[in-house]
Design a protein around this motif. Structure first.
Motif, short mmCIF file in Angstrom:
data_model
loop_
_atom_site.label_atom_id
_atom_site.label_comp_id
_atom_site.label_asym_id
_atom_site.label_seq_id
_atom_site.Cartn_x
_atom_site.Cartn_y
_atom_site.Cartn_z
N ARG A 125 66.91 0.42 36.98
CA ARG A 125 65.67 0.06 36.30
C ARG A 125 64.67 1.21 36.35
O ARG A 125 64.00 1.52 35.37
CB ARG A 125 65.04 -1.19 36.94
CG ARG A 125 65.75 -2.48 36.56
CD ARG A 125 64.90 -3.68 36.90
NE ARG A 125 64.63 -3.81 38.32
CZ ARG A 125 65.43 -4.39 39.20
NH1 ARG A 125 66.59 -4.88 38.81
NH2 ARG A 125 65.10 -4.47 40.46
N TYR A 131 62.36 2.58 30.39
CA TYR A 131 61.25 2.28 31.29
C TYR A 131 60.76 3.53 32.00
O TYR A 131 60.02 3.42 32.96
CB TYR A 131 61.68 1.26 32.36
CG TYR A 131 62.30 0.03 31.79
CD1 TYR A 131 61.61 -0.75 30.87
CD2 TYR A 131 63.57 -0.37 32.18
CE1 TYR A 131 62.19 -1.90 30.36
CE2 TYR A 131 64.15 -1.51 31.67
CZ TYR A 131 63.45 -2.28 30.75
OH TYR A 131 64.02 -3.39 30.25
N LYS A 133 59.60 6.00 34.19
CA LYS A 133 58.33 5.98 34.92
C LYS A 133 57.58 7.28 34.74
O LYS A 133 58.19 8.35 34.67
CB LYS A 133 58.63 5.85 36.42
CG LYS A 133 59.20 4.53 36.80
CD LYS A 133 58.10 3.59 37.08
CE LYS A 133 58.62 2.18 37.14
NZ LYS A 133 57.57 1.21 36.91
N LYS A 231 55.01 -4.53 48.99
CA LYS A 231 54.01 -4.44 47.92
C LYS A 231 54.31 -3.23 47.01
O LYS A 231 54.19 -3.30 45.79
CB LYS A 231 52.64 -4.26 48.59
CG LYS A 231 51.51 -4.93 47.89
CD LYS A 231 50.25 -5.00 48.74
CE LYS A 231 49.81 -3.64 49.25
NZ LYS A 231 48.70 -3.71 50.21
N LYS A 234 57.37 -3.85 44.78
CA LYS A 234 57.04 -4.78 43.69
C LYS A 234 56.25 -4.08 42.60
O LYS A 234 56.53 -4.24 41.41
CB LYS A 234 56.19 -5.93 44.28
CG LYS A 234 56.65 -7.28 43.78
CD LYS A 234 55.99 -8.37 44.52
CE LYS A 234 55.53 -9.43 43.54
NZ LYS A 234 54.69 -10.42 44.19
N LYS A 235 55.30 -3.28 43.01
CA LYS A 235 54.45 -2.57 42.04
C LYS A 235 55.27 -1.58 41.22
O LYS A 235 55.11 -1.45 40.02
CB LYS A 235 53.37 -1.81 42.81
CG LYS A 235 51.97 -2.19 42.39
CD LYS A 235 50.96 -1.61 43.32
CE LYS A 235 49.95 -0.77 42.60
NZ LYS A 235 49.01 -0.14 43.55
N ASP A 237 58.56 -1.62 40.70
CA ASP A 237 59.59 -2.31 39.93
C ASP A 237 58.97 -3.13 38.80
O ASP A 237 59.52 -3.22 37.72
CB ASP A 237 60.37 -3.24 40.87
CG ASP A 237 61.78 -3.45 40.37
OD1 ASP A 237 62.13 -2.85 39.34
OD2 ASP A 237 62.51 -4.24 40.98
N GLY A 238 57.81 -3.71 39.09
CA GLY A 238 57.21 -4.61 38.13
C GLY A 238 56.41 -3.91 37.05
O GLY A 238 56.30 -4.39 35.93
N GLY A 239 55.89 -2.75 37.38
CA GLY A 239 54.99 -2.09 36.44
C GLY A 239 55.67 -1.31 35.36
O GLY A 239 55.23 -0.22 35.01
#
Ligand code: URA
Length: 240
Positions: A125, A131, A133, A231, A234-235, A237-239
């Motif tokens: 991902r 995606y 980054k 945290k 999550k940030k 992976d989620g963003g």
């Protein structure tokens, strides 16, 4: 994997079959057997020696997923092994029990933030071009870029057979015969930052990655690693 006695509910959740809450429902619904015996109590203890089946299908817990940030020094190959026996980033994470591998790549002569994990889905991902980054670098480049160089850099440059996507370059400091800049790109092609700087006539003297998306290298010393906080994972992976 190494695992002591675990509650059945947790064991099922660790197998990726269901969340902990869902696992409890599955057990109470009578869909789980341990060594062939129906078990409806989520608190029953199991070990990897037990055969746990959900709906008649054997399940096994996956290893613990770990996520690491490494401050890679110059002089290390981003690979699991090197045919010329040069040091690799694996030498720097020897203290990690899980078998982690690098997410993406930093050049031998680049330092900075490198992610490592044993979670293949997460790695895919993070690296997937769709995606891709934002990655931030601090570079020392030769000479002094002028406004035109900066505009060209931002607009997109022709490198070999492709045009780079819009990128950012910001001057941090002028030195005697070089400039310190911060560069942000969304792609991760081979030696891309070096090629982009070359293309505007200001080759890289040294290069360090300081951030991937919202994740910053911060003051982690060179050669050291640390686990990411929940945290942060999550940030990151989620963003996307
Ligand atoms: N761009 C480069 O040129 N090198 C790296 O290591 C990373 C990005």
């Amino acid at each position: 994997m190494r695992m002591e006695e675990t509650r059945l509910q947790k064991y099922i959740a660790m197998s990726g079959v269901a969340s902990r809450r869902k696992a409890e429902e599955i057990i109470r619904a009578g869909r789980v057997t341990v060594d062939g015996q129906l078990v409806t109590d989520p608190a029953v203890k199991v070990t990897p020696g037990n055969i746990v089946e959900v709906d008649g299908k054997k399940i096994e817990p996956e290893g613990r997923k770990v996520y690491i940030m490494l401050h890679k020094p110059v002089g290390y190959i981003t690979a699991v092994s090197d045919q010329f026996s040069r040091p690799t980033v694996m030498d720097l994470v020897k203290g990690v029990r899980e078998r982690v591998y690098p997410v993406g790549r930093l050049d031998y002569d680049t330092s900075g933030l490198l992610l490592m994990t044993n979670d293949g889905d997460f790695a895919n991902r993070i690296m997937h071009p769709r995606y891709e980054k934002e990655k931030t670098y601090v570079a020392e480049i030769k000479g002094f870029p002028d406004r035109r160089d900066i505009e060209a850099f931002s607009a997109g440059l022709k490198i070999e057979d492709y045009i780079t996507k819009p990128a950012k370059i910001r001057i941090i400091k002028r030195k005697k015969s070089s400039t310190i800049v911060e560069i942000t790109i969304h792609e991760g092609r081979n030696r891309q930052v070096r090629k982009m700087c070359e293309a505007i006539g200001h080759p890289v003297i040294n290069l360090k990655r300081t951030a991937i998306g919202p994740l910053k290298l911060g003051d982690l010393p060179e050669g050291q690693w640390r686990f990411l906080k929940k945290k942060e994972i999550k940030k990151l992976d989620g963003g996307i």
